[in-house]
Write an enzyme that holds these catalytic residues in place. Structure first.
Site, PDB file in Angstrom:
ATOM      1  N   ARG A  79       1.187  10.019   1.094  1.00 55.72           N
ATOM      2  CA  ARG A  79       1.632  11.050   2.189  1.00 55.72           C
ATOM      3  C   ARG A  79       2.971  11.871   1.762  1.00 55.72           C
ATOM      4  NH1 ARG A  79       1.415   7.078   7.444  1.00 55.72           N
ATOM      5  NH2 ARG A  79      -0.682   6.510   6.793  1.00 55.72           N
ATOM      6  N   THR A 128      -3.739   6.330   2.250  1.00 47.67           N
ATOM      7  CA  THR A 128      -3.742   7.513   2.680  1.00 47.67           C
ATOM      8  C   THR A 128      -4.405   8.583   1.691  1.00 47.67           C
ATOM      9  OG1 THR A 128      -1.838   7.247   3.983  1.00 47.67           O
ATOM     10  CG2 THR A 128      -2.776   9.475   4.260  1.00 47.67           C
ATOM     11  N   GLU A 163       1.009  -1.173   0.012  1.00 49.35           N
ATOM     12  CA  GLU A 163      -0.236  -0.070  -0.019  1.00 49.35           C
ATOM     13  C   GLU A 163       0.927   1.243  -0.155  1.00 49.35           C
ATOM     14  OE1 GLU A 163      -2.735   0.332   3.314  1.00 49.35           O
ATOM     15  OE2 GLU A 163      -2.397   2.548   3.168  1.00 49.35           O
ATOM     16  N   LYS A 218     -10.885  -0.741   6.875  1.00 48.59           N
ATOM     17  CA  LYS A 218      -9.798  -0.648   7.523  1.00 48.59           C
ATOM     18  C   LYS A 218      -9.998  -0.307   9.009  1.00 48.59           C
ATOM     19  CE  LYS A 218      -5.805   2.495   7.727  1.00 48.59           C
ATOM     20  NZ  LYS A 218      -4.931   3.029   6.872  1.00 48.59           N
TER      21      LYS A 218
HETATM   22  C1  3PG Z   1      -1.137   3.789   8.592  1.00 47.44           C
HETATM   23  O1  3PG Z   1      -1.288   5.016   8.306  1.00 47.44           O
HETATM   24  O2  3PG Z   1      -1.665   3.047   7.959  1.00 47.44           O
HETATM   25  C2  3PG Z   1       0.013   3.573   9.316  1.00 47.44           C
HETATM   26  O3  3PG Z   1       0.871   4.509   9.441  1.00 47.44           O
HETATM   27  C3  3PG Z   1       0.585   2.109   9.730  1.00 47.44           C
HETATM   28  O4  3PG Z   1       0.704   2.420  10.867  1.00 47.44           O
HETATM   29  P1  3PG Z   1       2.046   1.864  11.569  1.00 47.44           P
HETATM   30  O5  3PG Z   1       3.102   2.814  10.743  1.00 47.44           O
HETATM   31  O6  3PG Z   1       1.825   1.949  13.087  1.00 47.44           O
HETATM   32  O7  3PG Z   1       2.213   0.356  11.090  1.00 47.44           O
END
Ligand code: 3PG
Length: 211
Positions: free
Chosen positions: A48, A72, A44, A132
């Site tokens: 960002r 995102t 994914e 999600k």
């Molecule tokens: C996301 O936005 O999906 C996350 O940043 C993933 O979370 P993690 O960095 O705690 O694995």
């Protein structure tokens, strides 16, 4: 079976969705190569950074069989750019009617971000029962997912946020969890320092833990 269902089955089979942030599109191909070598052809790539769209384009071209999606996604403009670049699925941090409608109209698989009953109900209004759950750890983790499963028995979750090698198995053991998202095997620092062998090692470890 629809294309979306086939992709969903693949996500379920892989059990883990690496959440990647790329500052430079030149890292997209080595990063995806490291994931594939680790036995996890899924990524994914998050919007960002400015490099997201080009990263998806390059990675999709280099690894056409890999399950490369966009994360995102906060508006339809990003959703469109992601789809045009070849993203096979979309992930949103929160629930957006506009992005959800865009995905449905364009037959794109979407994992809408939810963490409350209200957001889950919004997803269900679009017949989306795979969501999600974000940020998973901060919103009560597995306990909250179990509590949400009572009123929403048809819903399955992709917890993301705070998932790691230490708690992956605990999440995956719960039948309402389709897969876990996380960045622990693709941390920024590994990518920035070109430590792709480390990414492969952690990916292999995660794949083994997922079983
Ligand atoms: C996301 O936005 O999906 C996350 O940043 C993933 O979370 P993690 O960095 O705690 O694995």
């Amino acid at each position: 079976m629809s294309e979306q269902m086939k992709l969903l089955e693949l996500v379920e089979k892989r059990k883990i969705v690496p959440v990647v942030k790329l500052d430079d599109a030149k890292d997209a191909v080595p990063l995806c190569g490291a994931l594939c070598e680790g036995g996890l052809p899924v990524a994914e790539i998050t919007f960002r950074t400015e490099a997201a769209e080009e990263s998806i384009r390059r990675a999709s071209k280099a690894f056409p069989d890999m399950l490369i999606g966009a994360g995102t996604i906060v508006n339809t403009e990003q959703a469109k750019r992601a789809a045009d670049a070849g993203a096979k699925f979309l992930v949103t941090p929160g629930f957006s009617r506009k992005v959800t409608e865009f995905a449905i109209e364009n037959s794109l698989l979407i994992f809408p971000g939810t963490c409350t009953p209200t957001e889950i109900m919004a997803a269900l209004e679009y017949d989306l029962n795979i969501v999600k759950f974000f940020p998973a750890k901060q919103y009560g983790g597995l306990d909250t997912i179990k509590a949400l499963s009572a009123p929403f028995p048809s819903v399955r979750f992709m917890p993301t946020g705070g998932v790691s090698a230490a708690n992956l198995q605990e999440f995956l053991a719960y039948k309402k969890i389709i897969a876990c998202g996380g960045s622990w095997m693709v941390k920024d620092v590994y990518i920035k320092e070109g430590r792709f062998a480390e990414i492969t090692r952690l990916t292999k470890e995660a794949v083994e833990l997922a079983g």
